[in-house]
Design a protein around this motif. Structure first.
Motif, short mmCIF file in Angstrom:
data_model
loop_
_atom_site.label_atom_id
_atom_site.label_comp_id
_atom_site.label_asym_id
_atom_site.label_seq_id
_atom_site.Cartn_x
_atom_site.Cartn_y
_atom_site.Cartn_z
N ARG A 138 41.41 27.07 35.78
CA ARG A 138 42.85 26.86 35.63
C ARG A 138 43.24 26.19 34.31
O ARG A 138 44.28 26.54 33.73
N PRO A 139 42.46 25.24 33.76
CA PRO A 139 42.85 24.65 32.47
C PRO A 139 42.97 25.66 31.34
O PRO A 139 43.69 25.42 30.36
N VAL B 110 47.78 27.59 42.62
CA VAL B 110 46.78 28.29 41.82
C VAL B 110 47.21 29.74 41.60
O VAL B 110 47.21 30.25 40.47
N ILE B 111 47.59 30.42 42.68
CA ILE B 111 48.03 31.81 42.53
C ILE B 111 49.25 31.89 41.62
O ILE B 111 49.34 32.74 40.73
N PRO C 85 51.19 17.52 42.13
CA PRO C 85 50.81 18.08 40.83
C PRO C 85 49.56 17.38 40.29
O PRO C 85 49.40 16.17 40.39
N GLY C 86 48.68 18.17 39.75
CA GLY C 86 47.50 17.59 39.11
C GLY C 86 46.28 17.48 40.00
O GLY C 86 45.18 17.23 39.50
N VAL D 148 41.59 14.29 49.14
CA VAL D 148 42.25 14.75 47.92
C VAL D 148 41.23 14.74 46.78
O VAL D 148 40.56 13.72 46.54
N VAL D 149 41.12 15.87 46.09
CA VAL D 149 40.15 16.01 45.00
C VAL D 149 40.90 15.98 43.67
O VAL D 149 41.80 16.80 43.44
N THR D 150 40.55 15.03 42.83
CA THR D 150 41.19 14.91 41.51
C THR D 150 40.12 14.71 40.45
O THR D 150 38.95 14.45 40.75
N GLU D 151 40.54 14.83 39.19
CA GLU D 151 39.60 14.60 38.08
C GLU D 151 39.14 13.15 38.04
O GLU D 151 37.99 12.85 37.71
#
Length: 519
Positions: free
Chosen positions: A263-264, A290-291, A437-438, A456-459
């Motif tokens: 996605r990035p 995503v879609i 978002p994010g 929740v999965v984040t960077e």
């Protein structure tokens, strides 16, 4: 499949295949192949397997780093009359050991990492990278003349693939030429207007090549002879970016988790998805943001996204198209992505039954989905009883809970093992991802007698408390979120979350609300 590329070359196919790295079976072979060169490579590998002792009817197991040469090795095994079994190297060691025990292969093609484990179950082991005591290194087998190709019987085992294994040890699914080639690949080989593969297309595929989806894809896409095929073997966006920018795709198929990871790339100036007219996803649920982002990344006037729902045992059951307009609503309580569309016309029938009584339920009422399809597999290796419990009178128990609407559309709620009365964990995941978002991913885990546990999965492994409160204000009661990074989530080789493993990791308990009887 053993002579697929020979036949394509004889028909004058000009398809070129570009790789992100050389094949593990041909490290000096470069990254650019025509169909004639692929045919020669398959024949060469067939000679290796024969020299190692593989004979018609034998099982040849494959465990190696992810790359499309999984399917080339499978074609080579089929060429000499053996039955390939493609096993992901991402499997936990205990699961891999169990699958190899069930298979008892005559030959295992692998790397030094798995050679010792494989030696306990396989008669002969071939290593592709470094020599290993007790194994045959591939260099000792090069140059052996391949045996004449054999054509497999229509209804005998052709290939063995395993299911994803999100809830435990995967099943080993056996398909025949009739089920996976005639009924599945044959359907995909039809050149349909708007959605079919064109001769001027550049196809990009970023998949888990140990799974049955790419075996079927290989059988169909080369018959359609697109101009170019781009193979991506890993999920790292920076590595994929180089090849995608050099050969911008018009048709993209990828794992749902890989779409998330890539996605990035959409926000870069030289967006490699700018010319895509068609996206295809299978394997797992895709969530609205995503879609939506991929559809808007294309500069085409009307790009399409097709989401297929099916299983390794059945192939696709339903399909649904998304457009920019169908995903225009944001942050809604009931996103449209759980609507999986209708059953594939003519070839697939559905019915929904009560999970306890197996009596049909009325349209619009949730229940267990059964499917009837001519592409149903032959059985499970080493688990005949499990297989018998999942089919009845030609109907296949998918193990999914869904609503079959009056207009024929299917609204997927959850796997039976994960189902929680009065809510859909998958829908909550859609909502949370659309409202936060994010975030990279949201996973909602159902627990018996307790509110669902959101992950929740984040960077960064953090989420803003105010954003979380705003996202859940109108949702059913949830436990406080657990926030993790991508690499902290246990996953299958297809990128699916191993939900039971995650639940156990976070709570110390693997109890689920459903029975898990049909997983």
């Amino acid at each position: 499949m053993g002579v697929l590329f020979d036949e394509c070359a004889d028909r004058g196919s000009g398809t070129r295949v570009r790789l992100d790295r050389p094949f593990d079976i041909a490290p000096a072979g470069g990254v650019d192949y025509g169909v004639g060169e692929l045919a020669a490579l398959v024949a060469e590998v067939s000679g290796w397997l024969a020299a190692a002792g593989a004979r018609p009817g034998d099982r040849v197991a494959i465990v190696k780093p992810n790359h499309w040469d999984y399917d080339l090795i499978a074609c080579a095994a089929i060429r000499l009359g053996a039955v390939p079994a493609q096993l992901s190297a991402h499997l936990p060691p205990e699961s891999l050991a169990e699958l190899l025990r069930r298979l008892s292969p005559a030959v295992l093609v692998t790397t030094a990492e798995h050679a010792r484990l494989g030696a306990a179950f396989a008669a002969r082991v071939i290593t592709l990278d470094t020599p290993e005591p007790g194994a045959l290194h591939v260099d000792r087998l090069r140059g052996h003349r391949p045996p004449p190709p054999r054509r497999p019987s229509e209804h005998e085992p052709l290939v063995i693939n395993h299911t994803s294994g999100t809830t435990g040890v995967p099943k080993l699914v056996v398909h025949s030429t009739s089920t996976i080639i005639r009924k599945l690949a044959g359907l995909e080989s039809v050149r349909l207007p708007a959605v079919g593969v064109r001769r001027d297309d550049t196809l990009a595929n970023a998949s888990s090549y140990a799974h049955g989806r790419t075996f079927c894809w290989t059988a169909s896409v080369f018959c359609l002879a697109p101009a170019r095929i781009v193979i991506l073997s890993g999920p790292e966006p920076d590595a994929a970016d180089v090849l995608l920018r050099r050969f911008p795709p018009t048709f993209v198929e990828a794992l749902p988790a890989t779409f998330v990871r890539f996605r990035p790339l959409l926000s870069r100036l030289d967006n490699p998805f700018r010319d895509v007219r068609f996206y295809l996803s299978t394997y797992d649920a895709m969530h609205p943001p995503v879609i939506r982002d991929y559809l808007h990344a294309s500069r085409r006037r009307r790009p399409l996204w097709m989401q297929g729902w099916g299983q390794t045992e059945t192939g696709p059951i339903t399909f649904r198209f998304f457009t920019r307009k169908s995903l225009a609503t944001r942050r809604g309580r009931h996103p449209s992505t759980r609507d999986l569309g209708r059953a594939i016309p003519i070839r697939t029938r559905l019915k929904v039954v009560d999970p306890a009584t197996f009596e049909p339920v009325p349209r619009g009422q949730a229940g267990l989905v059964l499917a009837r399809t001519p592409a149903r597999c032959l059985g499970y290796v080493g688990e005949n009883q499990r297989w018998q419990e999942k089919h009845d009178g030609g109907w296949w128990n998918t193990g999914d809970i869904a609503v079959h609407r009056r207009d024929g559309r299917v609204l997927l709620l959850d796997r039976e093992v994960d189902t929680s009365p009065g809510l859909s964990c998958l829908e909550l995941e859609d909502v949370l991802e659309d409202r936060l978002p994010g975030v990279l991913e949201c996973v909602v885990l159902a627990m018996p007698g307790k509110d669902p546990l959101p992950v929740v999965v984040t960077e960064t492994g953090r989420v803003d408390p105010a954003e979380w409160s705003g996202a859940v204000h109108d949702l059913p009661a949830l436990q406080p979120p657990r926030v993790l990074t991508w690499d902290e989530i246990p996953r299958t080789g297809t990128g699916k979350v191993r939900r039971l493993a995650l639940l156990t990791m976070l709570t110390g308990c693997a109890d689920t609300p459903g029975t898990g009887r049909w997983t």
